[in-house]
Design an enzyme around this catalytic site. Sequence first.
Site, PDB file in Angstrom:
ATOM      1  N   HIS A 122       0.780  -1.258  -0.055  1.00 22.72           N
ATOM      2  CA  HIS A 122      -0.106  -0.318  -0.033  1.00 22.72           C
ATOM      3  C   HIS A 122       0.761   1.353  -0.267  1.00 22.72           C
ATOM      4  O   HIS A 122       2.141   1.342  -0.148  1.00 22.72           O
ATOM      5  CB  HIS A 122      -0.831  -0.081   1.132  1.00 22.72           C
ATOM      6  CG  HIS A 122      -0.286  -0.196   2.494  1.00 22.72           C
ATOM      7  ND1 HIS A 122       0.714   0.627   2.956  1.00 22.72           N
ATOM      8  CD2 HIS A 122      -0.228  -1.301   3.442  1.00 22.72           C
ATOM      9  CE1 HIS A 122       1.100   0.339   4.278  1.00 22.72           C
ATOM     10  NE2 HIS A 122       0.412  -1.087   4.456  1.00 22.72           N
ATOM     11  N   ALA A 123       0.084   2.526   0.345  1.00 24.10           N
ATOM     12  CA  ALA A 123       0.944   3.742  -0.114  1.00 24.10           C
ATOM     13  C   ALA A 123       2.182   3.784   1.165  1.00 24.10           C
ATOM     14  O   ALA A 123       3.154   4.415   0.715  1.00 24.10           O
ATOM     15  CB  ALA A 123       0.110   4.606   0.294  1.00 24.10           C
ATOM     16  N   HIS A 147       4.207   1.253   2.289  1.00 26.83           N
ATOM     17  CA  HIS A 147       5.245   0.546   1.624  1.00 26.83           C
ATOM     18  C   HIS A 147       6.044   1.279   0.538  1.00 26.83           C
ATOM     19  O   HIS A 147       7.099   1.416   0.451  1.00 26.83           O
ATOM     20  CB  HIS A 147       4.623  -0.790   1.095  1.00 26.83           C
ATOM     21  CG  HIS A 147       4.297  -1.687   2.020  1.00 26.83           C
ATOM     22  ND1 HIS A 147       3.027  -2.051   2.010  1.00 26.83           N
ATOM     23  CD2 HIS A 147       4.737  -2.469   2.917  1.00 26.83           C
ATOM     24  CE1 HIS A 147       2.589  -3.022   3.228  1.00 26.83           C
ATOM     25  NE2 HIS A 147       3.672  -3.004   3.500  1.00 26.83           N
ATOM     26  N   GLY A 179       9.412   0.605   7.836  1.00 29.06           N
ATOM     27  CA  GLY A 179       8.508   1.649   8.323  1.00 29.06           C
ATOM     28  C   GLY A 179       8.414   1.600   9.770  1.00 29.06           C
ATOM     29  O   GLY A 179       8.695   0.737  10.446  1.00 29.06           O
ATOM     30  N   LYS A 180       8.402   2.869  10.132  1.00 31.17           N
ATOM     31  CA  LYS A 180       8.180   3.100  11.660  1.00 31.17           C
ATOM     32  C   LYS A 180       6.904   2.781  12.250  1.00 31.17           C
ATOM     33  O   LYS A 180       6.683   2.489  13.616  1.00 31.17           O
ATOM     34  CB  LYS A 180       8.134   4.579  12.140  1.00 31.17           C
ATOM     35  CG  LYS A 180       9.706   5.072  11.676  1.00 31.17           C
ATOM     36  CD  LYS A 180       9.949   6.609  12.019  1.00 31.17           C
ATOM     37  CE  LYS A 180      11.428   7.143  12.078  1.00 31.17           C
ATOM     38  NZ  LYS A 180      11.480   8.731  12.514  1.00 31.17           N
ATOM     39  N   LYS A 181       5.865   2.169  11.560  1.00 30.21           N
ATOM     40  CA  LYS A 181       4.671   1.824  12.070  1.00 30.21           C
ATOM     41  C   LYS A 181       4.951   0.703  13.125  1.00 30.21           C
ATOM     42  O   LYS A 181       4.535   0.171  14.185  1.00 30.21           O
ATOM     43  CB  LYS A 181       3.745   1.288  11.214  1.00 30.21           C
ATOM     44  CG  LYS A 181       2.183   0.930  11.911  1.00 30.21           C
ATOM     45  CD  LYS A 181       1.197   0.734  10.708  1.00 30.21           C
ATOM     46  CE  LYS A 181       1.369  -0.952  10.299  1.00 30.21           C
ATOM     47  NZ  LYS A 181       1.103  -1.701  11.435  1.00 30.21           N
ATOM     48  N   VAL A 208       2.479   6.308   7.141  1.00 26.00           N
ATOM     49  CA  VAL A 208       1.521   6.895   6.267  1.00 26.00           C
ATOM     50  C   VAL A 208       0.128   6.670   6.816  1.00 26.00           C
ATOM     51  O   VAL A 208      -0.301   5.308   7.103  1.00 26.00           O
ATOM     52  CB  VAL A 208       1.723   6.241   4.995  1.00 26.00           C
ATOM     53  CG1 VAL A 208       0.752   6.846   3.659  1.00 26.00           C
ATOM     54  CG2 VAL A 208       3.170   6.748   4.602  1.00 26.00           C
ATOM     55  N   MET A 253      -1.909   3.071   7.930  1.00 28.00           N
ATOM     56  CA  MET A 253      -2.157   2.242   6.910  1.00 28.00           C
ATOM     57  C   MET A 253      -1.493   0.672   7.071  1.00 28.00           C
ATOM     58  O   MET A 253      -0.261   0.733   7.571  1.00 28.00           O
ATOM     59  CB  MET A 253      -1.336   2.618   5.500  1.00 28.00           C
ATOM     60  CG  MET A 253      -2.258   3.924   4.879  1.00 28.00           C
ATOM     61  SD  MET A 253      -1.753   4.017   3.277  1.00 28.00           S
ATOM     62  CE  MET A 253      -2.798   5.607   2.579  1.00 28.00           C
TER      63      MET A 253
END
Length: 281
Positions: free
Chosen positions: A35-36, A38, A150-152, A179, A187
């Site tokens: 998704h956006a 990534h 990603g920091k998520k 994001v 996301m």
Amino acid sequence: MIETVTDLSRLRGIVADWRRQGLRVALVPTMGNLHAGHFSLVMLARHYADRVVSSVFVNPTQFGPHEDFRRYPRTPEADMRGLEHVGCDVLWLPSVETMYPLGTERTVRLFVPCVSDVLEGTFRPGHFEGVCTVVARLFNQVLPDVAVFGKKDYQQLVVIRQMVVDLAFPIEILGGCIVRESDGLAMSSRNQYLSMQERPQAAEIHRTLIAMRDAVMSGGVHADVEAEAVRRLEAAGFQVDYAVIRLSDLGEPIDGTVISPGIALVAARLGNTRLIDNLEF
């Protein structure tokens, strides 16, 4: 045009050719269903490297016995189109046999102590062992100068950074910003598991993180802030695994001290979907 590679010798040949040209190489590891969020990591990688490899591999060793390995969404054609659109040079699609030639039960495993045992490690035992094992293999396959995560998955980023230091990988680790959807929901590939009724509720996690940050920055007692976050999420229909305030290295802060930088982290279930999110401050 993006090249899809499934053979390790072919991948190594491509990277070796880039090296001979003096090009800087980045790796963006993923599990697909992109998704956006990534794609933003690939775009970040392009700022720090001349060539970008993105891997798509649903890693069986990082899923627990009751987790969603078999139903994890797999969308290879859409992934390839999206990666090509954002400038990825190579899509690396290894098989389980390539990643684990001796099988997943007999494979050498990596474990990063202390930081792997808390938070996600408490609720998903063995998860980070699987993550570190597969990421180290990807590092050895691609030999990147830079790798982007990603920091998520903030704890994962901390774990990988520690692994890179301890094992002396000559790789710069970059964290890409979360994001979000328009209502603040981070996301995630797992968001599609949410029902139509659950989807609006899910944004309460981000609102709770904002409230946690604001309360801490206003001098709130950490234990009280965490307890209020749990109460708020439970009132919104979540089953909460944790809602905590931590230092940026995930150490526990001392009440009354200034936390800078700090982070609020939440993991909670809404129906059958487990969501994680965080907010740095």
